[in-house]
Design a protein around this motif. Structure first.
Motif, PDB file in Angstrom:
ATOM      1  N   ALA A  10       0.823  -1.211   0.000  1.00  0.00           N
ATOM      2  CA  ALA A  10       0.000   0.000   0.000  1.00  0.00           C
ATOM      3  C   ALA A  10       0.858   1.262   0.000  1.00  0.00           C
ATOM      4  CB  ALA A  10      -0.936  -0.013   1.201  1.00  0.00           C
ATOM      5  N   CYS A  11       2.137   1.147   0.406  1.00  0.00           N
ATOM      6  CA  CYS A  11       3.030   2.307   0.464  1.00  0.00           C
ATOM      7  C   CYS A  11       3.898   2.452  -0.781  1.00  0.00           C
ATOM      8  CB  CYS A  11       3.922   2.206   1.698  1.00  0.00           C
ATOM      9  SG  CYS A  11       3.003   2.278   3.240  1.00  0.00           S
ATOM     10  N   LEU A  12       3.822   1.512  -1.704  1.00  0.00           N
ATOM     11  CA  LEU A  12       4.632   1.580  -2.920  1.00  0.00           C
ATOM     12  C   LEU A  12       4.018   2.559  -3.917  1.00  0.00           C
ATOM     13  CD1 LEU A  12       5.325  -2.202  -3.512  1.00  0.00           C
ATOM     14  CD2 LEU A  12       6.943  -0.493  -2.677  1.00  0.00           C
ATOM     15  N   ASP A  13       4.867   3.270  -4.634  1.00  0.00           N
ATOM     16  CA  ASP A  13       4.412   4.166  -5.683  1.00  0.00           C
ATOM     17  C   ASP A  13       4.221   3.336  -6.952  1.00  0.00           C
ATOM     18  OD1 ASP A  13       3.839   6.122  -7.502  1.00  0.00           O
ATOM     19  OD2 ASP A  13       5.786   7.125  -7.355  1.00  0.00           O
ATOM     20  N   LEU A  14       3.015   2.846  -7.152  1.00  0.00           N
ATOM     21  CA  LEU A  14       2.740   1.960  -8.282  1.00  0.00           C
ATOM     22  C   LEU A  14       2.693   2.702  -9.609  1.00  0.00           C
ATOM     23  CD1 LEU A  14       0.066  -0.349  -6.628  1.00  0.00           C
ATOM     24  CD2 LEU A  14       2.537  -0.683  -6.802  1.00  0.00           C
ATOM     25  N   THR A  15       2.657   4.028  -9.571  1.00  0.00           N
ATOM     26  CA  THR A  15       2.641   4.791 -10.819  1.00  0.00           C
ATOM     27  C   THR A  15       3.992   4.719 -11.523  1.00  0.00           C
ATOM     28  OG1 THR A  15       3.284   6.873  -9.763  1.00  0.00           O
ATOM     29  CG2 THR A  15       0.905   6.403  -9.937  1.00  0.00           C
ATOM     30  N   GLN A  16       5.044   4.350 -10.796  1.00  0.00           N
ATOM     31  CA  GLN A  16       6.384   4.270 -11.375  1.00  0.00           C
ATOM     32  C   GLN A  16       6.771   2.860 -11.806  1.00  0.00           C
ATOM     33  OE1 GLN A  16       8.034   7.152 -11.966  1.00  0.00           O
ATOM     34  NE2 GLN A  16       6.147   8.042 -11.172  1.00  0.00           N
ATOM     35  N   VAL A  17       5.878   1.895 -11.611  1.00  0.00           N
ATOM     36  CA  VAL A  17       6.176   0.500 -11.950  1.00  0.00           C
ATOM     37  C   VAL A  17       5.961   0.284 -13.450  1.00  0.00           C
ATOM     38  CG1 VAL A  17       5.499  -1.908 -11.599  1.00  0.00           C
ATOM     39  CG2 VAL A  17       5.551  -0.329  -9.658  1.00  0.00           C
ATOM     40  N   HIS A  18       6.943  -0.346 -14.089  1.00  0.00           N
ATOM     41  CA  HIS A  18       6.804  -0.753 -15.490  1.00  0.00           C
ATOM     42  C   HIS A  18       6.238  -2.172 -15.475  1.00  0.00           C
ATOM     43  CE1 HIS A  18       7.555  -1.427 -19.707  1.00  0.00           C
ATOM     44  NE2 HIS A  18       8.208  -2.532 -19.381  1.00  0.00           N
ATOM     45  N   TRP A  19       4.958  -2.296 -15.771  1.00  0.00           N
ATOM     46  CA  TRP A  19       4.293  -3.596 -15.748  1.00  0.00           C
ATOM     47  C   TRP A  19       4.528  -4.331 -17.058  1.00  0.00           C
ATOM     48  CZ3 TRP A  19       2.603  -5.316 -11.259  1.00  0.00           C
ATOM     49  CH2 TRP A  19       2.233  -4.411 -10.277  1.00  0.00           C
ATOM     50  N   VAL A  20       4.707  -5.644 -16.974  1.00  0.00           N
ATOM     51  CA  VAL A  20       4.906  -6.499 -18.143  1.00  0.00           C
ATOM     52  C   VAL A  20       3.808  -7.555 -18.143  1.00  0.00           C
ATOM     53  CG1 VAL A  20       6.467  -8.141 -19.263  1.00  0.00           C
ATOM     54  CG2 VAL A  20       7.400  -6.147 -18.068  1.00  0.00           C
TER      55      VAL A  20
END
Length: 80
Positions: A10-20
């Motif tokens: 919940a504390c991770l900045d998921l907007t910066q994750v490059h999803w594959v």
């Protein structure tokens, strides 16, 4: 070996994750997606991208993928 404490997803900045997403998914929007953050591997659902992803250490993912490749989990996908 460096130990990274498991982060609170919940504390991770998921907007910066490059999803594959696997090219084998067929593009129907019902797929598993993977990414990395804070030295951990994230697994999410393309149908519900706003849901909190599962968080694993790289070694746990390597073990899981090895099991998949070796057929250890095939019985979970059988339709019989």
């Amino acid at each position: 070996m460096t130990h990274h404490p498991k982060p609170d997803p919940a504390c991770l900045d998921l907007t910066q994750v490059h999803w594959v997403v696997s090219s084998h998914s067929g593009g129907g929007g019902d797929c598993v997606m993977m990414g990395t953050a804070a030295g951990h591997v994230l697994i999410g659902d393309t149908k519900n991208p706003s849901h909190t992803p599962l968080v694993f250490t790289p070694s746990k993912i390597r073990s899981f993928l090895r099991g998949v490749r070796e057929g250890e989990l095939d019985h979970f996908t059988s339709t019989g």
